[in-house]
Write an enzyme that holds these catalytic residues in place. Structure first.
Site, PDB file in Angstrom:
ATOM      1  N   TYR A  66     -20.668  19.874   4.405  1.00  0.00           N
ATOM      2  CA  TYR A  66     -19.817  19.724   3.228  1.00  0.00           C
ATOM      3  C   TYR A  66     -18.363  19.860   3.650  1.00  0.00           C
ATOM      4  CZ  TYR A  66     -24.157  20.699   0.604  1.00  0.00           C
ATOM      5  OH  TYR A  66     -25.435  20.680   0.095  1.00  0.00           O
ATOM      6  N   PHE A  79     -25.859  11.491  -8.450  1.00  0.00           N
ATOM      7  CA  PHE A  79     -24.797  10.488  -8.505  1.00  0.00           C
ATOM      8  C   PHE A  79     -25.072   9.415  -9.562  1.00  0.00           C
ATOM      9  CE2 PHE A  79     -24.756  12.107  -4.078  1.00  0.00           C
ATOM     10  CZ  PHE A  79     -23.545  12.749  -4.147  1.00  0.00           C
TER      11      PHE A  79
END
Length: 290
Positions: free
Chosen positions: A66, A220
């Site tokens: 990340y 998403f």
């Protein structure tokens, strides 16, 4: 910073010998757009982590990929030195390319490097839980996981990892990992509409192993459901609140790690996950995935 709080919905669960509230926090959204680069609001990201701790959240999910490495460094800046009650769960097995793609990196040396980077960025001598990230950006991929999982077991034996788990794994891969060494959690995609792991969740619950769903509202491509919207409207709540509340009711071994980069949204998620759902509402929501 507090111990697991009775005000958090869902009670607690144990990851091996680590007790955590079933409501945790996922740090992925603290990185920049596309989970790449630093946050637009650095101080805001630190405020979210500190508010999570103040609320009694002691299970924080992260990964070296990340940012890359951004969220781990933010966690250290915001919360180090860590109280004994705080447990950070990380993932290894993927790296990022220049375009922001998620590239599998599961050779033993890749995993050793990733564990060292996690330790350095988080400021730890041992990682509480490390999940082996399997598959690819498209989801599960079948195949043996023996070589990478055994590499993590070696690092565990060296004292660098306390407990192991798997992520993005098939039921067969979960069983293969368990034949090599104990695991304390499985982290897979699961939500109201994506119910492929129903049998796996129940099997893990019977064994006392946590199941940690990611993308509770579809990720998403957010879940579009009339049934969900109807229940949310009836309860004067957001669809995310209903989705989180349903997950907590689905099985006692489900641990939540909803992510956000907003203090207000974090508080909203905590409140929402505690929504009471009637049998009628649960029945309507259960139909979404069947």
């Amino acid at each position: 910073m507090n111990a697991p709080s009775a005000s958090l919905p869902g009670g607690t669960w144990t990851l091996g010998d680590l007790t955590v509230p079933r409501f945790g926090y996922g740090a992925m959204q603290l990185a920049g757009p596309g989970v790449m680069g630093p946050p637009a609001d650095h101080d805001g990201a630190l405020a979210v982590l500190r508010e999570a701790a103040a609320l009694g959240i002691t299970h924080i999910d992260t990964a070296g990929a990340y940012g890359p490495r951004v969220t781990n460094q933010l966690i250290r800046e915001a919360l180090h030195p860590y109280p004994a009650s705080l447990h950070i769960v990380t993932k290894v097995g993927a790296v990022r390319d220049q375009q922001g793609g998620w590239i599998p990196a599961r050779q033993p040396e890749d995993l050793r490097r990733a564990v060292r980077e996690n330790l350095a960025d988080l400021g730890l001598e041992s990682l509480d839980v490390v999940n082996l990230r399997l598959g690819d950006a498209l989801g599960h991929q079948p195949g043996s996981i023996a070589e990478p999982f055994e590499a993590l077991v070696e690092l565990q034996q060296q004292g660098l990892i306390r407990h192991l788990g798997v992520s993005n794994a098939t039921a067969e891969q979960v069983a293969e990992a368990q034949a090599i060494a104990p695991i304390v959690c499985v982290q897979n995609m699961y939500n109201l509409a994506y119910r492929q792991d129903d049998e796996l969740i129940d099997d893990l619950a019977a064994q006392g192993i946590a199941y940690v769903p990611f993308f509770p509202l579809g990720g998403f491509t957010p879940l579009q459901s009339t049934a969900l919207s109807t229940v949310a409207t009836r309860l004067d709540a957001t669809p995310m609140s209903v989705a989180l509340a349903w997950l907590l009711r689905r099985s006692p071994n489900i641990l939540l790690i909803p992510g956000t980069s907003s203090v207000a949204h974090l508080r909203e998620n905590v409140t929402g996950a505690g929504l009471p759902l009637s049998d009628e509402e649960l029945a309507a929501l259960d139909k979404i995935g069947h």
